[in-house]
Design a protein around this motif. Structure first.
Motif, mmCIF file in Angstrom:
data_model
loop_
_atom_site.group_PDB
_atom_site.id
_atom_site.type_symbol
_atom_site.label_atom_id
_atom_site.label_comp_id
_atom_site.label_asym_id
_atom_site.label_seq_id
_atom_site.Cartn_x
_atom_site.Cartn_y
_atom_site.Cartn_z
ATOM 1 N N LEU A 175 0.828 -1.206 0.000
ATOM 2 C CA LEU A 175 0.000 0.000 0.000
ATOM 3 C C LEU A 175 0.864 1.259 0.000
ATOM 4 C CD1 LEU A 175 -2.934 -0.798 2.459
ATOM 5 C CD2 LEU A 175 -3.158 -0.129 0.067
ATOM 6 N N GLU A 176 1.928 1.244 0.791
ATOM 7 C CA GLU A 176 2.797 2.418 0.907
ATOM 8 C C GLU A 176 3.530 2.710 -0.398
ATOM 9 O OE1 GLU A 176 5.408 1.562 4.107
ATOM 10 O OE2 GLU A 176 3.900 1.846 5.676
ATOM 11 N N GLU A 177 3.950 1.663 -1.115
ATOM 12 C CA GLU A 177 4.814 1.863 -2.272
ATOM 13 C C GLU A 177 4.071 1.888 -3.608
ATOM 14 O OE1 GLU A 177 8.470 -0.237 -2.469
ATOM 15 O OE2 GLU A 177 8.711 -0.352 -0.296
ATOM 16 N N ALA A 178 2.893 1.280 -3.673
ATOM 17 C CA ALA A 178 2.195 1.183 -4.957
ATOM 18 C C ALA A 178 0.900 1.978 -5.014
ATOM 19 C CB ALA A 178 1.906 -0.289 -5.279
ATOM 20 N N TRP A 179 0.456 2.515 -3.887
ATOM 21 C CA TRP A 179 -0.762 3.318 -3.854
ATOM 22 C C TRP A 179 -0.453 4.696 -3.281
ATOM 23 C CZ3 TRP A 179 -1.296 -1.931 -3.828
ATOM 24 C CH2 TRP A 179 -2.366 -2.473 -4.561
ATOM 25 N N ASP A 180 -1.301 5.681 -3.588
ATOM 26 C CA ASP A 180 -1.111 7.007 -3.002
ATOM 27 C C ASP A 180 -1.866 7.105 -1.682
ATOM 28 O OD1 ASP A 180 -3.822 7.503 -3.584
ATOM 29 O OD2 ASP A 180 -3.349 8.423 -5.510
ATOM 30 N N GLU A 181 -1.913 8.294 -1.121
ATOM 31 C CA GLU A 181 -2.472 8.480 0.215
ATOM 32 C C GLU A 181 -3.975 8.219 0.281
ATOM 33 O OE1 GLU A 181 -2.137 12.505 1.432
ATOM 34 O OE2 GLU A 181 -3.205 13.290 -0.294
ATOM 35 N N ASN A 182 -4.650 8.172 -0.867
ATOM 36 C CA ASN A 182 -6.094 7.976 -0.874
ATOM 37 C C ASN A 182 -6.504 6.520 -0.734
ATOM 38 O OD1 ASN A 182 -6.737 10.773 -1.327
ATOM 39 N ND2 ASN A 182 -5.986 10.506 -3.417
ATOM 40 N N ALA A 183 -5.539 5.595 -0.732
ATOM 41 C CA ALA A 183 -5.864 4.182 -0.584
ATOM 42 C C ALA A 183 -6.380 3.902 0.820
ATOM 43 C CB ALA A 183 -4.637 3.338 -0.871
ATOM 44 N N ASP A 184 -7.442 3.141 0.917
ATOM 45 C CA ASP A 184 -8.022 2.770 2.203
ATOM 46 C C ASP A 184 -7.313 1.519 2.719
ATOM 47 O OD1 ASP A 184 -9.515 2.005 4.367
ATOM 48 O OD2 ASP A 184 -11.455 2.127 3.357
ATOM 49 N N PRO A 185 -6.575 1.629 3.834
ATOM 50 C CA PRO A 185 -5.817 0.476 4.337
ATOM 51 C C PRO A 185 -6.694 -0.654 4.856
ATOM 52 C CG PRO A 185 -5.733 2.274 5.921
ATOM 53 C CD PRO A 185 -6.395 2.825 4.687
ATOM 54 N N PHE A 186 -7.998 -0.409 5.010
ATOM 55 C CA PHE A 186 -8.893 -1.427 5.552
ATOM 56 C C PHE A 186 -9.662 -2.176 4.469
ATOM 57 C CE2 PHE A 186 -8.430 1.866 8.833
ATOM 58 C CZ PHE A 186 -7.872 1.108 9.827
ATOM 59 N N THR A 187 -9.369 -1.892 3.204
ATOM 60 C CA THR A 187 -10.037 -2.588 2.114
ATOM 61 C C THR A 187 -9.212 -3.803 1.684
ATOM 62 O OG1 THR A 187 -8.948 -1.348 0.345
ATOM 63 C CG2 THR A 187 -10.948 -0.383 1.299
ATOM 64 N N THR A 188 -9.781 -4.583 0.775
ATOM 65 C CA THR A 188 -9.088 -5.766 0.257
ATOM 66 C C THR A 188 -8.403 -5.470 -1.074
ATOM 67 O OG1 THR A 188 -11.110 -6.492 -0.865
ATOM 68 C CG2 THR A 188 -10.722 -7.312 1.388
ATOM 69 N N VAL A 189 -8.109 -4.187 -1.322
ATOM 70 C CA VAL A 189 -7.576 -3.791 -2.627
ATOM 71 C C VAL A 189 -6.273 -4.509 -2.961
ATOM 72 C CG1 VAL A 189 -6.398 -1.763 -1.655
ATOM 73 C CG2 VAL A 189 -6.991 -1.815 -4.084
ATOM 74 N N VAL A 190 -5.392 -4.710 -1.983
ATOM 75 C CA VAL A 190 -4.128 -5.394 -2.245
ATOM 76 C C VAL A 190 -4.393 -6.842 -2.651
ATOM 77 C CG1 VAL A 190 -1.978 -6.232 -1.230
ATOM 78 C CG2 VAL A 190 -2.749 -3.909 -0.753
ATOM 79 N N ARG A 191 -5.255 -7.513 -1.905
ATOM 80 C CA ARG A 191 -5.559 -8.915 -2.211
ATOM 81 C C ARG A 191 -6.164 -9.063 -3.602
ATOM 82 N NH1 ARG A 191 -10.033 -11.861 -1.507
ATOM 83 N NH2 ARG A 191 -11.031 -10.294 -0.177
ATOM 84 N N VAL A 192 -7.042 -8.131 -3.973
ATOM 85 C CA VAL A 192 -7.682 -8.189 -5.284
ATOM 86 C C VAL A 192 -6.654 -8.029 -6.404
ATOM 87 C CG1 VAL A 192 -9.271 -6.988 -6.834
ATOM 88 C CG2 VAL A 192 -9.942 -7.434 -4.467
ATOM 89 N N VAL A 193 -5.758 -7.039 -6.266
ATOM 90 C CA VAL A 193 -4.747 -6.803 -7.305
ATOM 91 C C VAL A 193 -3.783 -7.983 -7.388
ATOM 92 C CG1 VAL A 193 -2.810 -5.345 -7.997
ATOM 93 C CG2 VAL A 193 -4.925 -4.298 -7.210
ATOM 94 N N VAL A 194 -3.364 -8.523 -6.245
ATOM 95 C CA VAL A 194 -2.462 -9.676 -6.253
ATOM 96 C C VAL A 194 -3.142 -10.871 -6.923
ATOM 97 C CG1 VAL A 194 -1.283 -11.370 -4.805
ATOM 98 C CG2 VAL A 194 -1.091 -8.937 -4.271
ATOM 99 N N SER A 195 -4.428 -11.056 -6.667
ATOM 100 C CA SER A 195 -5.165 -12.154 -7.280
ATOM 101 C C SER A 195 -5.195 -12.017 -8.804
ATOM 102 C CB SER A 195 -6.592 -12.202 -6.728
ATOM 103 O OG SER A 195 -7.341 -13.224 -7.339
ATOM 104 N N ARG A 196 -5.448 -10.800 -9.290
ATOM 105 C CA ARG A 196 -5.452 -10.571 -10.736
ATOM 106 C C ARG A 196 -4.057 -10.785 -11.317
ATOM 107 N NH1 ARG A 196 -8.490 -5.447 -9.998
ATOM 108 N NH2 ARG A 196 -6.564 -4.438 -10.673
ATOM 109 N N LEU A 197 -3.052 -10.359 -10.587
ATOM 110 C CA LEU A 197 -1.675 -10.497 -11.042
ATOM 111 C C LEU A 197 -1.293 -11.968 -11.149
ATOM 112 C CD1 LEU A 197 0.932 -9.064 -11.825
ATOM 113 C CD2 LEU A 197 1.481 -8.855 -9.388
ATOM 114 N N ARG A 198 -1.689 -12.771 -10.169
ATOM 115 C CA ARG A 198 -1.417 -14.212 -10.211
ATOM 116 C C ARG A 198 -2.008 -14.836 -11.473
ATOM 117 N NH1 ARG A 198 -2.689 -14.962 -4.069
ATOM 118 N NH2 ARG A 198 -0.651 -15.491 -3.196
#
Length: 217
Positions: A175-198
């Motif tokens: 979140l710190e390195e790939a998203w800007d300050e508007n990213a919500d740390p309590f969402t599943t956004v990282v998991r979703v992107v990693v899943s698509r990447l896989r």
């Protein structure tokens, strides 16, 4: 790469931010010196694109304070004043590079990328691991010769994982390195992107989830 743009001309600041985001960078924007100092105190940026003539807290003071703290953040100073004495003065107070206005955007991108490489351990512009080749300049990725059609966010996440060289990367760090300050740390956004990447990387699977710790390539 995480970048802070500090520029009081709002249209210019927003255009610069938009262009850098299209280069798979995570970009925050502020329009005065006090806001820049506040963000720099709480967030770890690779590069600061700093207008020298900021209102409130002058850009020179922002630069000096950042350098005095021994921050790893690299500073690209911008100003309409392009004389040699002005450039020498800017570099003399600790800026890493100096870009007079008006500037060509491709040059700005090249300078930001060069400073970003200097802010962390030196790595080549093309990263390779597990048959994956990631060209951070051309924003191109392939695996075993097969072109990967990645979104900018997927590209940014893969770059962070590849730079980690097999170490576990937490969701918080992504979140710190790939998203800007508007990213919500309590969402599943990282998991979703990693899943698509896989899914796009295909077989054999190369991104491992480490329960309670994060992900590793």
């Amino acid at each position: 790469m995480r970048v802070l743009v500090a520029e009081d001309e709002r249209d210019l600041a927003d255009l610069v931010a938009m262009g850098l985001r299209r280069q798979a960078m995570a970009v925050d924007v502020v329009y005065d010196g006090a806001a820049a100092a506040e963000r720099l105190a709480v967030s770890d940026y690779d590069v600061l694109v700093l207008d020298r003539d900021l209102p409130g807290l002058h850009g020179d003071l922002v630069c000096r304070e950042l350098v005095a703290r021994g921050s790893r953040t690299r500073i690209l100073m911008m100003t309409a004043a392009s004389s040699v004495p002005e450039r020498v003065a800017g570099l003399g107070m600790g800026a890493d590079d100096y870009l007079p206005k008006p500037f060509d955007f491709t040059e700005l991108v090249a300078r930001v990328r060069a400073l970003g490489r200097r802010s962390r351990d030196q790595v080549p512009p093309v990263l390779t691991r597990h048959g994956i080749a990631l060209d951070t300049h051309r924003l191109q990725a392939s695996r075993d010769g097969r072109h990967l059609h990645l979104s900018l966010k997927e590209f940014a996440v893969l770059e962070v994982l590849m730079r980690a060289e097999g170490a576990v990367v937490s969701a918080e760090r992504l979140l710190e390195e790939a998203w800007d300050e508007n990213a919500d740390p309590f969402t599943t956004v990282v998991r979703v992107v990693v899943s698509r990447l896989r899914a796009k990387l295909g077989d054999p699977p190369c991104i491992q989830t480490v329960p309670g710790a994060g992900y590793l390539l």
